[in-house]
Scaffold this motif. Structure first.
Motif, PDB file in Angstrom:
ATOM      1  N   ARG B  37      40.838  41.551  41.279  1.00 35.82           N
ATOM      2  CA  ARG B  37      40.348  42.538  40.319  1.00 35.82           C
ATOM      3  C   ARG B  37      39.489  41.884  39.238  1.00 35.82           C
ATOM      4  O   ARG B  37      38.518  42.446  38.775  1.00 35.82           O
ATOM      5  N   MET B  38      39.864  40.644  38.848  1.00 32.97           N
ATOM      6  CA  MET B  38      39.096  39.977  37.809  1.00 32.97           C
ATOM      7  C   MET B  38      37.744  39.506  38.323  1.00 32.97           C
ATOM      8  O   MET B  38      36.855  39.174  37.551  1.00 32.97           O
ATOM      9  N   LEU B  40      36.058  41.503  40.388  1.00 34.61           N
ATOM     10  CA  LEU B  40      35.509  42.787  40.853  1.00 34.61           C
ATOM     11  C   LEU B  40      35.727  43.007  42.353  1.00 34.61           C
ATOM     12  O   LEU B  40      34.982  43.727  42.990  1.00 34.61           O
ATOM     13  N   ARG B  41      36.749  42.355  42.919  1.00 35.75           N
ATOM     14  CA  ARG B  41      37.138  42.620  44.304  1.00 35.75           C
ATOM     15  C   ARG B  41      38.446  43.389  44.254  1.00 35.75           C
ATOM     16  O   ARG B  41      39.008  43.598  43.187  1.00 35.75           O
ATOM     17  N   SER B  42      38.952  43.804  45.432  1.00 36.29           N
ATOM     18  CA  SER B  42      40.256  44.460  45.381  1.00 36.29           C
ATOM     19  C   SER B  42      41.392  43.555  45.824  1.00 36.29           C
ATOM     20  O   SER B  42      42.541  43.899  45.656  1.00 36.29           O
ATOM     21  N   ASN B  45      44.395  44.150  50.705  1.00 35.78           N
ATOM     22  CA  ASN B  45      44.953  45.504  50.631  1.00 35.78           C
ATOM     23  C   ASN B  45      45.056  46.124  52.021  1.00 35.78           C
ATOM     24  O   ASN B  45      45.150  47.325  52.158  1.00 35.78           O
ATOM     25  N   ARG B  46      45.056  45.280  53.049  1.00 39.28           N
ATOM     26  CA  ARG B  46      44.984  45.826  54.396  1.00 39.28           C
ATOM     27  C   ARG B  46      46.338  45.909  55.066  1.00 39.28           C
ATOM     28  O   ARG B  46      46.622  46.844  55.796  1.00 39.28           O
ATOM     29  N   VAL B 291      45.746  34.938  34.636  1.00 33.07           N
ATOM     30  CA  VAL B 291      44.564  35.140  33.797  1.00 33.07           C
ATOM     31  C   VAL B 291      43.929  33.790  33.480  1.00 33.07           C
ATOM     32  O   VAL B 291      42.711  33.621  33.540  1.00 33.07           O
ATOM     33  N   LEU B 292      44.768  32.813  33.163  1.00 38.34           N
ATOM     34  CA  LEU B 292      44.244  31.475  32.868  1.00 38.34           C
ATOM     35  C   LEU B 292      43.514  30.916  34.074  1.00 38.34           C
ATOM     36  O   LEU B 292      42.438  30.340  33.963  1.00 38.34           O
ATOM     37  N   ALA B 294      42.077  32.546  36.409  1.00 42.20           N
ATOM     38  CA  ALA B 294      40.833  33.270  36.653  1.00 42.20           C
ATOM     39  C   ALA B 294      39.748  32.864  35.670  1.00 42.20           C
ATOM     40  O   ALA B 294      38.569  32.944  35.978  1.00 42.20           O
ATOM     41  N   THR B 295      40.149  32.422  34.484  1.00 36.21           N
ATOM     42  CA  THR B 295      39.171  32.230  33.418  1.00 36.21           C
ATOM     43  C   THR B 295      38.710  30.793  33.254  1.00 36.21           C
ATOM     44  O   THR B 295      37.522  30.541  33.096  1.00 36.21           O
ATOM     45  N   LEU B 296      39.650  29.842  33.289  1.00 38.80           N
ATOM     46  CA  LEU B 296      39.301  28.495  32.850  1.00 38.80           C
ATOM     47  C   LEU B 296      38.907  27.590  34.010  1.00 38.80           C
ATOM     48  O   LEU B 296      39.565  27.614  35.056  1.00 38.80           O
TER      49      LEU B 296
END
Lengths: 156, 331
Positions: B37-38, B40-42, B45-46, B291-292, B294-296
């Motif tokens: 999601r971060m 912009l993918r999902s 989910n299959r 989150v970390l 995904a960001t750093l």
């Protein structure tokens, strides 16, 4: 100190980006259920076209095979006779084969064709398990006869 | 120790192990979905509704992979390393109090497997032992990338263990006990320790992420430079064991953070009973982990060392001094 603040700002920006994206709608297209429309000039699976009266456009001249950079096309022509008239010209394609895994979908066959018989269509999902199954023969490429076609069938 | 006590201990151990393995499986899915999601993918989910069976599919796939033992490995150590990682990861959770004492089947059952007076020390010790799994895997694999990964693990451990331990000293000074149950009860009576020790909380979190070798401190497995680091030469279930250890360590470290700083199984209101409060807090910290990640971007090796020795260690020492002054002034 200034560089420290600069770094903090950079971190804040980074977290704003990731956290912001998390609440946006994913841009993923769930493929088998939804398909993105292809462009009108998209070059996919080949189609051998017909005239409105049902005659094949292909006259078996082999220009497509000559132009094909991948040498993916094989044409064998035969003479039209009065009881077996397949195309308006003198000859028609007795055999017409395209090797779909050799083809590079460049569209040169389409450009070389004097009668606009071969056209690259919009279909792109035709994978298979063997190489042999991907050599498409004439009956797989030829569009249905518009006079015999049922509603909704035929080329797009 | 009566027969009932033994049964109780066995049942509790089984519950903890099953819960941790489930947590591991679903943490992988949770992480991938959030990361997706971060970006912009999902995310996956299959498999099953909303991808909920993805961990099962992953597990089955890994189980059917060929177990390759490369030539030239130090075989006993090579086979022992993943086991060390998992065993230490699983056993560290034993002292975490999951809830208060409940009455079930006419027995007063305390919701923790063990409550010894050095509980906190035990968790830290298990965390350090877990590094042996990684170091030995790197050493035994007969691969220079693995060895580099193992060496980095050892260096990282030494640098961050100090800050991690020192950040907890402040809490020990306030609570006056190493028993995790006593620490939770201490917070139930007064303030949560995150309010008393905010600096220690930040230092603990950073060091804990480094301890569990997670992004942005994942130099141990840095794919881009070390192929896969210490687990380059592992396949199939042996590889899965390392993964399991890593995720279970994340859960344990989060549970410890929740216990020490966020009031453990206590909540501000009684809507959720004990274990659910703890679970909610663990999930909160695990989300922070994701989150970390995904960001750093990953730290360079020298940056990692500088952060540990020039920032975290002095700050942790400062925190101890400030806590001591605070306690003296308040008395």
């Amino acid at each position: 100190m200034a560089s420290f603040l600069h770094g903090l700002r950079a971190y804040a920006k980074g977290f704003a980006t990731t956290l912001g994206s998390a609440f946006k709608k994913p841009i993923t297209v769930q493929y088998p259920e939804y398909k993105t429309p292809v462009q009108t000039r998209f070059r996919g699976k080949h189609m051998l076209m017909r005239y409105d009266n049902g005659l094949e456009r292909c006259i078996g001249c082999s220009l497509c095979a000559i132009f094909c950079p991948a040498q993916a096309i094989y044409v064998e022509a035969a003479e039209n006779t009065d009881d077996n008239r397949r195309s308006p010209g003198e000859r028609y394609a007795e055999r017409y084969e395209i090797n779909m895994i050799r083809c590079i979908y460049c569209g040169y066959c389409q450009e070389a064709c004097p009668t606009e018989a071969i056209v690259l269509g919009h279909e792109y999902a035709f994978s298979d398990y063997t190489r042999e199954a991907l050599i498409y023969t004439k009956d797989m490429l030829l569009v249905p006869d518009p006079r015999k076609a049922t509603v909704g069938a035929g080329a797009d | 120790m009566t027969g009932g006590d033994i049964i109780e201990a066995v049942v509790k151990s089984l519950i903890i192990i099953v819960a941790l393995l489930t947590a591991f499986a679903y943490m992988t899915l949770y992480e991938r979905r959030i990361l997706g999601r971060m970006q912009l993918r999902s995310g996956p989910n299959r498999v099953g509704p909303a991808g909920l069976l993805q961990p099962v599919a992953d597990g089955v796939k890994l189980a059917f992979k060929q177990a390759i033992t490369p030539r030239g490995v130090d075989k006993p150590l090579y086979l022992l390393a993943p086991a060390i990682s998992v065993v230490t990861a699983l056993s560290a959770f034993a002292v975490i109090p999951v809830g208060p004492t409940y009455n079930i089947f006419g027995r007063a059952i305390p919701f923790h497997l063990a409550d010894f007076n050095v509980g906190l020390l035990f968790v830290l010790a298990m965390g350090s032992l877990g590094a042996y799994g990684i170091v030995l895997a790197g050493y035994a694999s007969n691969n220079k990338y693995s060895l580099l990964g193992g060496l980095r693990a050892a260096a990282q451990l030494i640098s961050y263990e100090l800050a991690l331990g020192l950040s907890l000293v402040g809490i020990l000074m306030i609570s006056g006990s190493l028993s995790l149950t006593a620490i939770v009860e201490g917070q139930a009576r007064g303030l949560w320790y995150i309010l008393v020790q905010p600096l220690a909380f930040v230092i603990y979190l950073i060091s804990a992420i480094a301890e569990t070798n997670r992004a942005p401190f994942d130099l141990v497995e840095a794919e881009q430079e070390l192929v896969g680091g210490y687990h380059t030469e592992y396949t199939g279930l042996r590889f899965a064991l390392f993964f399991m250890a890593e995720y279970i360590n994340m859960v344990t470290v989060s549970a410890l953070a929740a216990t020490l700083f966020l009031g453990g199984w206590h909540g501000p209101f009684d809507l959720l009973s004990g274990p659910w409060w703890l679970l909610a807090k663990i999930i909160l910290i695990l989300t922070l982990y994701v989150v970390l990640r995904a960001t750093l971007p990953r730290l360079r090796y020298d940056q990692l060392m500088r952060l540990g020795w020039h920032w975290l260690l002095p700050l942790a020492l400062l925190n101890v001094v400030l806590t001591a002054i605070g306690i003296t002034l308040l008395q």
